[in-house]
Design an enzyme around this catalytic site. Structure first.
Site, mmCIF file in Angstrom:
data_model
loop_
_atom_site.group_PDB
_atom_site.id
_atom_site.type_symbol
_atom_site.label_atom_id
_atom_site.label_comp_id
_atom_site.label_asym_id
_atom_site.label_seq_id
_atom_site.Cartn_x
_atom_site.Cartn_y
_atom_site.Cartn_z
ATOM 1 N N LYS A 1 0.853 -1.149 0.038
ATOM 2 C CA LYS A 1 -0.096 -0.021 0.135
ATOM 3 C C LYS A 1 0.756 1.186 -0.017
ATOM 4 C CE LYS A 1 -4.055 1.931 2.399
ATOM 5 N NZ LYS A 1 -5.101 1.897 3.659
ATOM 6 N N SER B 1 -9.504 1.865 2.749
ATOM 7 C CA SER B 1 -8.877 2.708 2.016
ATOM 8 C C SER B 1 -7.757 1.764 1.294
ATOM 9 C CB SER B 1 -8.013 3.778 2.637
ATOM 10 O OG SER B 1 -7.402 3.078 3.762
ATOM 11 N N SER C 1 -9.846 -0.562 6.960
ATOM 12 C CA SER C 1 -9.496 -0.513 5.677
ATOM 13 C C SER C 1 -8.998 -1.279 5.205
ATOM 14 C CB SER C 1 -8.516 0.905 5.848
ATOM 15 O OG SER C 1 -9.336 1.860 5.888
#
Length: 494
Positions: A83, A158, A182
């Protein structure tokens, strides 16, 4: 089976037996990225040296005998996606924001160091909601990621880029971050496994901050076993992170797990108004399958569950307001000393940098947090929310006196369409209704594919959330791996 279809466990076994090379696995994943990512946009950057790193691993393997290969770490040669808010030295780390568009990480996050020590190969950095604020990856400054199960729908957020990359076989596993769901919510939307550790179990050194008392680095994978392998590699204390608890490493244990006599709590508050009827049917069906496999099902109560979401959306913005104060255009972000041909003062400098660098959702949460922390409102909002947080944690502690794990839905709906909630922040926040309490209480939790529901002639995944007591990840993975066997949800794209 194509090479990129392998799980981490399967690929690691084949690498150690020399049935397949690291170069072949990485090349296969890169071919899928080249074919699918232009449409899905899971990656913000694909690292050009991944194939070279794979060849280095193969050279190492060539020098080893069979006994040495058997002793290799589980992630040796495994291609992973990271990420965009986790620092990799020498790489851009933008956190999905224009504010950090040109920021190059000067050091490795602790989790990256641990993965490098195992010999993992990094394929690239994945898309995300800006500064991890959002539940759909629509708030990325670089454009949204699409759900591999249905490109007309969001992948969740996210960590939507990481979840989509795993679901589309563009990597064998990925790291994300979980502040209020997330990792787990996009795992549910994309039909993969997403795991959030106990607060303090994994170092956050090198994770771009969002809300310091809530976020943890988590794992996304094709199976619960793979999620556990990734988690075991990154768990443990760290001198660089005072919140990382020492002597909390995690040892993998090979067992044939069963659900027999595992006590599973089902909160009555998790079913009812707001939960999609089809999603409820899938979750209840999964729980019934667990009961038939020998699990003891107990209805429990989490009486303060309905207050978790409003408490979270006070506490998180307050911490965001403080954590993001450093992004002022002076230390991070662009610098403009003039506007319209005239010099600007210091206030204008800060205001312009933050106005141009931050997107709408980040600004919204900063303003909410700054308001709640301001004089005259601190006691009414922030302090009260922290008291509710304690009540939520107490509810879980009482429940775990009677059960080993808690099970329920990960999200109230399957993946929703693009634009369906992006103009209504409150409806977007409601997607976190089942996940935020876990972060408030600092518990470990995991989303496991439980089945599918039909929407617009498309079959969409539904996630079963399993929650365990603090630092009882062993119980969480044992239950998840046993449940995974009896649920038998296909990993193939639907």
């Amino acid at each position: 089976m194509e090479i990129h279809d392998l799980t981490i466990a399967e690929a690691g076994d084949r690498i150690r037996k020399k049935d397949v090379s690291v170069s072949e696995i990485v090349s296969s994943c890169r071919a899928v990225i080249a074919a699918q990512d232009p449409a899905l946009h899971a990656y913000l950057e694909v690292f050009d040296d991944a194939q070279t790193e794979a060849e280095k691993r193969d050279e190492d393997l060539a020098r080893m005998d069979e006994a040495e290969r058997r002793r290799l770490p589980p992630l040796f040669g495994i291609p992973l996606a990271i990420k965009d808010n986790i620092l990799i030295r020498g790489r851009c780390a933008s956190a999905g924001s224009r504010m950090l568009e040109n920021y190059t990480a000067p050091y490795d996050a602790t989790v990256i160091t641990k993965l490098k020590n195992q010999g993992a190969v990094f394929l690239g950095r994945t898309n995300m909601d800006e500064f991890a604020m959002g539940g759909s990856t629509e708030h990325s400054a670089f454009g949204p990621t699409k759900n591999p199960r249905d490109p007309a729908r969001v992948p969740g957020g996210s960590s939507g880029g990481s979840a989509a990359a795993v679901a589309a076989d563009m990597c064998l596993g990925a790291l994300g971050s979980d502040t209020g769901g997330s990792v787990r919510q996009p795992a549910s939307f994309c039909g993969v496994v997403g795991m959030k550790p106990t607060y303090g179990r994994v170092s956050r050194h090198g994770l771009i901050p969002m809300a310091a008392s809530l976020n943890q680095i988590g794992t996304l994978a094709k199976t619960a076993e793979d999620a556990e392998i990734l988690f075991s590699a990154i768990a443990g204390g760290d001198d660089f992170d005072a919140t990382a608890v020492k002597d909390r490493n995690y040892e993998l244990e090979v067992r044939n797990y069963e659900l027999k006599n595992i006590r599973v709590g089902v909160p009555k508050e998790y079913f009812g108004k707001g939960l999609d009827a089809d999603v409820e049917a899938v979750i209840r069906g999964a729980i019934q399958k667990m009961e038939r496999a020998g699990a003891e099902i107990h209805e429990i109560s989490l009486p303060h569950a309905r207050y978790a979401l409003p408490a979270y959306y006070i506490i998180a913005p307050c911490e965001i307001s403080a954590d993001l104060a450093r992004f002022d255009g002076m230390r991070y972000g662009g610098r403009r000393s003039e506007v319209g041909g005239r010099s600007i003062n210091l206030y204008e400098f800060y205001a312009n940098a933050r106005a141009e660098g931050f997107g709408s959702e980040v600004k919204r949460r900063i303003m909410l947090g700054t308001y709640a922390l301001s004089a005259g409102y601190y006691d009414a909002y922030y302090l009260k929310a922290q008291k509710v947080r304690r009540l939520v944690r107490d509810d879980f502690e009482r429940a775990f006196e009677k059960v080993d794990v808690i099970a329920g839905p990960t999200a109230p709906t399957p993946a929703f369409a693009f634009g369906e909630r992006s103009h209504d922040p409150l409806s977007m926040y409601l997607a976190d209704v089942y996940t935020v309490a876990v972060n408030l209480a600092g518990l470990p939790a995991l989303s496991l594919p439980a089945g599918n529901v039909a929407r617009d002639q498309v079959s969409l995944p539904v996630g079963l959330q399993m929650i365990a007591p603090r630092f009882r990840e062993n119980a969480l993975f044992a239950s998840a791996k046993a449940a995974e066997k009896i649920l038998s949800v296909s990993r193939a794209l639907l």
